[in-house]
Design an enzyme around this catalytic site. Structure first.
Site, PDB file in Angstrom:
ATOM      1  CD  GLU A  46      -3.429  -0.319   0.948  1.00  0.00           C
ATOM      2  OE1 GLU A  46      -4.539  -0.866   0.185  1.00  0.00           O
ATOM      3  OE2 GLU A  46      -3.690   0.836   1.187  1.00  0.00           O
ATOM      4  CE1 TYR A  85      -1.799  -1.717   7.223  1.00  0.00           C
ATOM      5  CE2 TYR A  85      -1.969  -1.369   4.645  1.00  0.00           C
ATOM      6  CZ  TYR A  85      -1.884  -2.140   5.717  1.00  0.00           C
ATOM      7  OH  TYR A  85      -0.941  -3.249   5.927  1.00  0.00           O
ATOM      8  CG  ASP A  98     -10.101   0.414  -4.685  1.00  0.00           C
ATOM      9  OD1 ASP A  98      -9.740  -0.193  -4.763  1.00  0.00           O
ATOM     10  OD2 ASP A  98     -11.854  -0.637  -5.002  1.00  0.00           O
TER      11      ASP A  98
HETATM   12  N1  UDP Z   1     -13.223  -5.630  -3.289  1.00  0.00           N
HETATM   13  C1  UDP Z   1     -14.651  -6.552  -4.129  1.00  0.00           C
HETATM   14  N2  UDP Z   1     -15.240  -6.876  -3.137  1.00  0.00           N
HETATM   15  C2  UDP Z   1     -15.273  -7.326  -1.581  1.00  0.00           C
HETATM   16  C3  UDP Z   1     -14.092  -6.711  -1.575  1.00  0.00           C
HETATM   17  C4  UDP Z   1     -13.056  -6.112  -1.677  1.00  0.00           C
HETATM   18  O1  UDP Z   1     -15.133  -5.976  -5.157  1.00  0.00           O
HETATM   19  O2  UDP Z   1     -16.445  -8.031  -1.447  1.00  0.00           O
HETATM   20  C5  UDP Z   1     -12.332  -5.432  -3.625  1.00  0.00           C
HETATM   21  C6  UDP Z   1     -11.504  -4.082  -3.800  1.00  0.00           C
HETATM   22  O3  UDP Z   1     -12.676  -2.903  -4.020  1.00  0.00           O
HETATM   23  C7  UDP Z   1     -10.353  -3.582  -3.934  1.00  0.00           C
HETATM   24  C8  UDP Z   1     -10.215  -5.963  -4.240  1.00  0.00           C
HETATM   25  O4  UDP Z   1     -10.738  -6.013  -3.827  1.00  0.00           O
HETATM   26  O5  UDP Z   1     -10.328  -3.203  -5.025  1.00  0.00           O
HETATM   27  C9  UDP Z   1      -9.156  -6.065  -3.168  1.00  0.00           C
HETATM   28  O6  UDP Z   1      -9.513  -6.173  -1.570  1.00  0.00           O
HETATM   29  P1  UDP Z   1      -9.076  -6.121  -0.818  1.00  0.00           P
HETATM   30  O7  UDP Z   1     -10.024  -6.304   0.192  1.00  0.00           O
HETATM   31  O8  UDP Z   1      -8.331  -7.360  -0.814  1.00  0.00           O
HETATM   32  O9  UDP Z   1      -7.928  -5.463  -0.450  1.00  0.00           O
HETATM   33  P2  UDP Z   1      -6.850  -4.411  -0.828  1.00  0.00           P
HETATM   34  O10 UDP Z   1      -5.841  -5.106  -2.302  1.00  0.00           O
HETATM   35  O11 UDP Z   1      -7.326  -3.664  -1.649  1.00  0.00           O
HETATM   36  O12 UDP Z   1      -5.655  -3.902   0.124  1.00  0.00           O
END
Ligand code: UDP
Length: 340
Positions: A117, A147, A294
């Site tokens: 991140e 974060y 996002d």
């Molecule tokens: N996301 C989704 N449905 C869900 C949860 C997350 O489409 O039920 C999407 C979220 O918006 C992001 C991606 O999946 O674009 C990855 O989310 P994750 O929670 O793994 O965290 P990140 O990679 O963003 O830290």
């Protein structure tokens, strides 16, 4: 025998790491966490210390007792970044500053788990590089970045002590690690919104449609937890090569659209039966609330990991989904069936 303290040893990454260390045989492991439900093993070379890292004296004891400390504790769930940003900043920065200071004072090796991140919204997202890529975080009002900002500042503190003092540190930046024991299922063993894998598994277990945030067009490069853990073991074993280094650990070959993850996971869950994939589109604002932002895509450059660790991630998305589904079924199917 090398003594190693794992802060967050009861968590997803920590529990996999401690099992791998114990199977190597030459480590004495102290796992520190508030709960150990994910730690299946009792082992003569494993000690469990129950407590929170902000409890007075806890970190001092762990640093004093071990030659190496691996810090994996974090509030690392995107749904918290904009709903509990102060807690996120404290868990990922404030509470870890004393750990850095203790390792400096006691001359202990510190391996810190940071995050991909920190790269933020940097574009192009391909080949994010530890020593070359700039970071681009959203505005303060986009609290998603609380974060990344906290994690970045801790990295800079470690770097400062490494460059201008003699802190022996290595920073690991995980890129979307997934595997058995990840997160929780809301309504069964936790509340709130977990990471995407557990959100999708919850929907499958409860027979609901999989939520696709903004249509699921975002992409992530998923790495299987066993490949990740193997890389961390090599970081631990290759002290001289990894000292003062920041190392991406991810799998650029598994760059996948979230809607594709939904389809593939649904197919594995249906065990080859021709069941239609149930998906529902939700806006990010509706799903996560105001202040969410996002990341379109992030692909790690892992050349440094390859050369320092002589390592390569091997597990494809296709290979990792079956053991993940089996694990969630074994742990949650009975409760999920009871709730329906
Ligand atoms: N996301 C989704 N449905 C869900 C949860 C997350 O489409 O039920 C999407 C979220 O918006 C992001 C991606 O999946 O674009 C990855 O989310 P994750 O929670 O793994 O965290 P990140 O990679 O963003 O830290």
């Amino acid at each position: 025998m090398v003594s190693i303290g794992i802060l967050g040893g009861g968590g997803f990454l920590g529990s996999h790491l401690l099992a791998a260390l114990l199977s190597r045989g030459d480590f004495q492991v102290e796992a520190v966490d508030t709960t150990f439900v994910k730690v299946a093993t009792s082992h003569p070379q494993l000690v469990l210390t129950q407590g929170s890292i902000d409890e007075p004296g806890l970190l001092a004891g762990v640093v004093a007792r071990n030659q190496i400390v691996v810090s994996t504790t974090a509030l690392c769930n995107p749904s918290l970044y904009n709903t509990q940003p102060a807690e996120v900043i404290h868990a990922n920065f404030t509470h870890l500053v004393p750990l850095v200071e203790l390792c400096v004072r006691e001359q202990k090796r510190l391996i810190h788990f940071s995050t991909c991140e920190v790269y933020g919204k940097t574009l192009p997202a391909a080949g994010l590089n530890e020593d070359l890529s700039p970071f681009l975080l959203g505005p303060v009002a986009k609290e998603r970045w609380s974060y990344a900002c906290a994690k970045q500042l801790l990295e800079r503190l470690l770097w400062a002590h490494g460059q201008h003092g003699d802190l022996n540190f290595t920073i690991v930046r995980p890129f979307n690690v997934i595997g058995p024991r990840m997160d929780f299922i809301p309504g069964i063993d936790g509340e709130g919104i977990p990471r995407v894998l557990a959100c999708f598994m919850r929907a499958l277990l409860f027979g609901e449609a999989l939520p696709l945030v903004d249509g699921g067009r975002q992409r992530r490069s998923f790495i299987y937890v066993d490949d990740f853990t193997e890389a961390v073991l090599r970081v631990i074993e290759r002290e001289a090569a990894c000292r003062g280094q920041i190392i991406n650990i991810g799998n650029p070959h598994n760059n996948t659209r979230i809607d594709e993850l939904a389809s593939r996971l649904s197919a594995v869950f249906a065990s080859g039966k021709d069941v239609p994939v149930r998906r529902v589109e939700v806006s990010a604002e509706e799903f996560y609330g105001a202040g969410y932002d996002d990341v379109v895509e992030r692909i790690p450059d892992i050349d440094k990991a390859r050369s320092l660790l002589n390592w390569e991630p091997h597990t494809s998305l296709e290979q990792m989904l079956a053991p993940i589904v089996d694990d969630y079924r074994a742990r949650y199917q009975p409760q999920a069936a009871g709730e329906q």
